[in-house]
Motif scaffolding. Sequence first.
Motif, PDB file in Angstrom:
ATOM      1  N   ALA A  93       0.817  -1.210   0.000  1.00 51.42           N
ATOM      2  CA  ALA A  93       0.000   0.000   0.000  1.00 51.42           C
ATOM      3  C   ALA A  93       0.851   1.261   0.000  1.00 51.42           C
ATOM      4  O   ALA A  93       0.414   2.316  -0.478  1.00 51.42           O
ATOM      5  CB  ALA A  93      -0.934  -0.001   1.214  1.00 51.42           C
ATOM      6  N   GLN A  94       2.080   1.180   0.526  1.00 54.60           N
ATOM      7  CA  GLN A  94       2.927   2.367   0.544  1.00 54.60           C
ATOM      8  C   GLN A  94       3.253   2.833  -0.873  1.00 54.60           C
ATOM      9  O   GLN A  94       3.459   4.031  -1.131  1.00 54.60           O
ATOM     10  CB  GLN A  94       4.219   2.113   1.336  1.00 54.60           C
ATOM     11  CG  GLN A  94       5.156   1.091   0.753  1.00 54.60           C
ATOM     12  CD  GLN A  94       4.846  -0.317   1.223  1.00 54.60           C
ATOM     13  OE1 GLN A  94       3.758  -0.565   1.760  1.00 54.60           O
ATOM     14  NE2 GLN A  94       5.775  -1.240   1.046  1.00 54.60           N
ATOM     15  N   GLU A  95       3.289   1.898  -1.821  1.00 53.65           N
ATOM     16  CA  GLU A  95       3.529   2.264  -3.211  1.00 53.65           C
ATOM     17  C   GLU A  95       2.353   3.059  -3.774  1.00 53.65           C
ATOM     18  O   GLU A  95       2.534   4.069  -4.467  1.00 53.65           O
ATOM     19  CB  GLU A  95       3.773   1.005  -4.045  1.00 53.65           C
ATOM     20  CG  GLU A  95       4.968   0.180  -3.578  1.00 53.65           C
ATOM     21  CD  GLU A  95       5.021  -1.195  -4.210  1.00 53.65           C
ATOM     22  OE1 GLU A  95       5.993  -1.923  -3.946  1.00 53.65           O
ATOM     23  OE2 GLU A  95       4.099  -1.548  -4.968  1.00 53.65           O
ATOM     24  N   ALA A  96       1.130   2.602  -3.459  1.00 52.85           N
ATOM     25  CA  ALA A  96      -0.058   3.310  -3.930  1.00 52.85           C
ATOM     26  C   ALA A  96      -0.156   4.695  -3.304  1.00 52.85           C
ATOM     27  O   ALA A  96      -0.540   5.668  -3.969  1.00 52.85           O
ATOM     28  CB  ALA A  96      -1.311   2.490  -3.611  1.00 52.85           C
ATOM     29  N   LEU A  97       0.188   4.798  -2.015  1.00 51.66           N
ATOM     30  CA  LEU A  97       0.143   6.107  -1.357  1.00 51.66           C
ATOM     31  C   LEU A  97       1.148   7.066  -1.988  1.00 51.66           C
ATOM     32  O   LEU A  97       0.863   8.257  -2.175  1.00 51.66           O
ATOM     33  CB  LEU A  97       0.415   5.962   0.138  1.00 51.66           C
ATOM     34  CG  LEU A  97       0.397   7.271   0.948  1.00 51.66           C
ATOM     35  CD1 LEU A  97      -0.942   7.970   0.793  1.00 51.66           C
ATOM     36  CD2 LEU A  97       0.699   7.004   2.414  1.00 51.66           C
ATOM     37  N   ALA A  98       2.338   6.558  -2.320  1.00 50.05           N
ATOM     38  CA  ALA A  98       3.340   7.416  -2.959  1.00 50.05           C
ATOM     39  C   ALA A  98       2.810   7.966  -4.275  1.00 50.05           C
ATOM     40  O   ALA A  98       3.005   9.146  -4.598  1.00 50.05           O
ATOM     41  CB  ALA A  98       4.619   6.620  -3.185  1.00 50.05           C
ATOM     42  N   LEU A  99       2.125   7.132  -5.054  1.00 47.50           N
ATOM     43  CA  LEU A  99       1.564   7.598  -6.313  1.00 47.50           C
ATOM     44  C   LEU A  99       0.452   8.616  -6.086  1.00 47.50           C
ATOM     45  O   LEU A  99       0.342   9.612  -6.813  1.00 47.50           O
ATOM     46  CB  LEU A  99       1.034   6.409  -7.119  1.00 47.50           C
ATOM     47  CG  LEU A  99       2.069   5.606  -7.901  1.00 47.50           C
ATOM     48  CD1 LEU A  99       1.444   4.358  -8.510  1.00 47.50           C
ATOM     49  CD2 LEU A  99       2.714   6.449  -8.990  1.00 47.50           C
ATOM     50  N   ARG A 100      -0.371   8.385  -5.074  1.00 49.31           N
ATOM     51  CA  ARG A 100      -1.445   9.338  -4.803  1.00 49.31           C
ATOM     52  C   ARG A 100      -0.879  10.681  -4.354  1.00 49.31           C
ATOM     53  O   ARG A 100      -1.414  11.741  -4.701  1.00 49.31           O
ATOM     54  CB  ARG A 100      -2.388   8.775  -3.743  1.00 49.31           C
ATOM     55  CG  ARG A 100      -3.235   7.612  -4.240  1.00 49.31           C
ATOM     56  CD  ARG A 100      -4.378   7.321  -3.315  1.00 49.31           C
ATOM     57  NE  ARG A 100      -5.183   6.197  -3.784  1.00 49.31           N
ATOM     58  CZ  ARG A 100      -6.381   5.886  -3.298  1.00 49.31           C
ATOM     59  NH1 ARG A 100      -6.902   6.616  -2.335  1.00 49.31           N
ATOM     60  NH2 ARG A 100      -7.046   4.859  -3.778  1.00 49.31           N
ATOM     61  N   GLU A 101       0.168  10.638  -3.570  1.00 47.53           N
ATOM     62  CA  GLU A 101       0.800  11.887  -3.160  1.00 47.53           C
ATOM     63  C   GLU A 101       1.316  12.666  -4.366  1.00 47.53           C
ATOM     64  O   GLU A 101       1.354  13.903  -4.353  1.00 47.53           O
ATOM     65  CB  GLU A 101       1.956  11.612  -2.200  1.00 47.53           C
ATOM     66  CG  GLU A 101       1.529  11.217  -0.810  1.00 47.53           C
ATOM     67  CD  GLU A 101       2.711  11.157   0.143  1.00 47.53           C
ATOM     68  OE1 GLU A 101       3.822  11.533  -0.257  1.00 47.53           O
ATOM     69  OE2 GLU A 101       2.516  10.741   1.285  1.00 47.53           O
ATOM     70  N   LEU A 102       1.729  11.941  -5.382  1.00 48.43           N
ATOM     71  CA  LEU A 102       2.233  12.584  -6.594  1.00 48.43           C
ATOM     72  C   LEU A 102       1.117  12.980  -7.550  1.00 48.43           C
ATOM     73  O   LEU A 102       1.383  13.475  -8.642  1.00 48.43           O
ATOM     74  CB  LEU A 102       3.209  11.641  -7.310  1.00 48.43           C
ATOM     75  CG  LEU A 102       4.529  11.372  -6.563  1.00 48.43           C
ATOM     76  CD1 LEU A 102       5.301  10.250  -7.231  1.00 48.43           C
ATOM     77  CD2 LEU A 102       5.385  12.631  -6.515  1.00 48.43           C
ATOM     78  N   GLY A 103      -0.130  12.746  -7.146  1.00 46.51           N
ATOM     79  CA  GLY A 103      -1.269  13.179  -7.941  1.00 46.51           C
ATOM     80  C   GLY A 103      -1.937  12.118  -8.769  1.00 46.51           C
ATOM     81  O   GLY A 103      -2.889  12.407  -9.497  1.00 46.51           O
ATOM     82  N   VAL A 104      -1.459  10.868  -8.714  1.00 48.64           N
ATOM     83  CA  VAL A 104      -2.103   9.778  -9.459  1.00 48.64           C
ATOM     84  C   VAL A 104      -3.237   9.251  -8.584  1.00 48.64           C
ATOM     85  O   VAL A 104      -3.066   8.296  -7.812  1.00 48.64           O
ATOM     86  CB  VAL A 104      -1.098   8.660  -9.814  1.00 48.64           C
ATOM     87  CG1 VAL A 104      -1.767   7.600 -10.690  1.00 48.64           C
ATOM     88  CG2 VAL A 104       0.112   9.232 -10.525  1.00 48.64           C
ATOM     89  N   ALA A 105      -4.386   9.887  -8.686  1.00 49.71           N
ATOM     90  CA  ALA A 105      -5.480   9.639  -7.748  1.00 49.71           C
ATOM     91  C   ALA A 105      -6.052   8.233  -7.838  1.00 49.71           C
ATOM     92  O   ALA A 105      -6.635   7.728  -6.876  1.00 49.71           O
ATOM     93  CB  ALA A 105      -6.595  10.663  -7.978  1.00 49.71           C
ATOM     94  N   GLY A 106      -5.915   7.583  -8.994  1.00 54.88           N
ATOM     95  CA  GLY A 106      -6.496   6.256  -9.165  1.00 54.88           C
ATOM     96  C   GLY A 106      -5.596   5.115  -8.769  1.00 54.88           C
ATOM     97  O   GLY A 106      -5.914   3.963  -9.036  1.00 54.88           O
ATOM     98  N   ALA A 107      -4.447   5.409  -8.128  1.00 52.58           N
ATOM     99  CA  ALA A 107      -3.516   4.338  -7.754  1.00 52.58           C
ATOM    100  C   ALA A 107      -4.094   3.464  -6.661  1.00 52.58           C
ATOM    101  O   ALA A 107      -4.692   3.950  -5.704  1.00 52.58           O
ATOM    102  CB  ALA A 107      -2.190   4.946  -7.294  1.00 52.58           C
TER     103      ALA A 107
END
Length: 491
Positions: free
Chosen positions: A108-122
Amino acid sequence: MEPAARKWHGKGVLTRALLLGVAALALRLLYGAFVAVGTGWAAYPAVPAAAVVGRRTHAQAAAAAGSPEAWRSHEWREKVEFHAEVFGRHLADGLLGPSSRAVCLGGAQEALALRELGVAGAVAVAKRRSPPLAVAGNDRRLPFEPSSVDFVFAGRALDSSKRPSDLAGEAARILRPEGHLVVLTSSAGDAYSLRSLQALFPSLRLARSREINCPDASTLRELVFQKVQPTTPSTSSDDSASNCTIGEHKMQLLTHAEPLIQEEPLKPWLTLKRNIQNIKYLPDLADISFKRRYVYVDLGSRSYGSSIGSWFRKQYPKQNHTFEVFAIEADPTFHPDYATRKGVTLLPYAAWVKNDTLSFEINGDPGKEDEAKASGRGMGRIRPTAGKKMSGKVRRVQAFDFAEWLKQTVSEQDYVVMKMDVEGTEFDLIPRLFDTGAICLVDEVFLECHYNRWQKCCPGERSPKYQNTYEECLELFSSLRESGVLVHQWF
């Protein structure tokens, strides 16, 4: 009420109103995130690129995600930061963007990193559903439709998976054509393991690779794959499998192989047996983790204890993998020995260049009298001595096309070890393996080459049983190695 009191009362009302407004907004965001995970890709709230100003803080992302306490730990945060750095380059290169459908297989930490970068659908895939960052799935089934994902981040999932081929197949299935898949691995440092990993993704091409330094001072290799557009199957009559090319990854292994014995041994029953101490096994030279199956094929296996039980299962380095074992033995005397052997499949036939019924001779083999005496049998073979009729006990046996069987049984994604002790038939089987391309499916070969060797029983006399010379055997071994086959001289 005093003026000062009225003043503070007014501020208190304003503060409470502001807090209630923030709480309502947070609940709305949290509800939207939970609905998104429950209903699929379409439910994820779109985040316009213009709305993404810089990178959100951990507190903002965690609050919006409704994360568990574990997601707020320092260790977890370090992983988020590390993956954010990894993703930064891919965002800059356009491999994914704010509207991309991204799936992370490592946590899940990978998905959170993407969401922080603006990839909302991660979203991440985990054993248990953990909204809003992780959905439930496993190596054999990822909960997404075929060709529905723009970007798959496998992370180190292939390194830790017990079935990397299944996970790789699922990742390729959900990735859309032209989409990208990124792998991080501590393996693939040698050409052999890199080729093995690539073979797990036949529908993808390796676009680029680089080394990444980790916070713990270790190094990982990052591999970026792109899914190619499906092509129309060729209608050519040429059999592509017959024209296989043994790659550079196998040629590099040969630089570490033990040298072949160039001079004919005067006491081959001793020299060749001692040579086993010099063998450089493939698993000692390369990582064999990225394989679908692990297979050992014993041609001319005789009894279970002849080589399967006494050598392969006890001495061959397996890197903690479980091997399927195929014992090929035409002599029915040895067949009952396999009735209770777990994990061993007996093929009670003679390995040959085609399906046929052949004469099978049981006769003594100079230099192997002890084994023959212990078993009560001589060595079985289907090639008579040159210019002579079979002189031993002869029976009719079924033979099968070994090369075709091998092509139907294993693939390039499998790790295949072969031991061949077929009493002279190697001079027929080896060329057949090359002609059909089946040799490319074999990773390591242990070959006993039969020739008119000096006899143990009769000093100064050669065995009349075989017509081939040691020079011809050496030529056979040399041609195999020159073609990229890791072959060892067996006894």
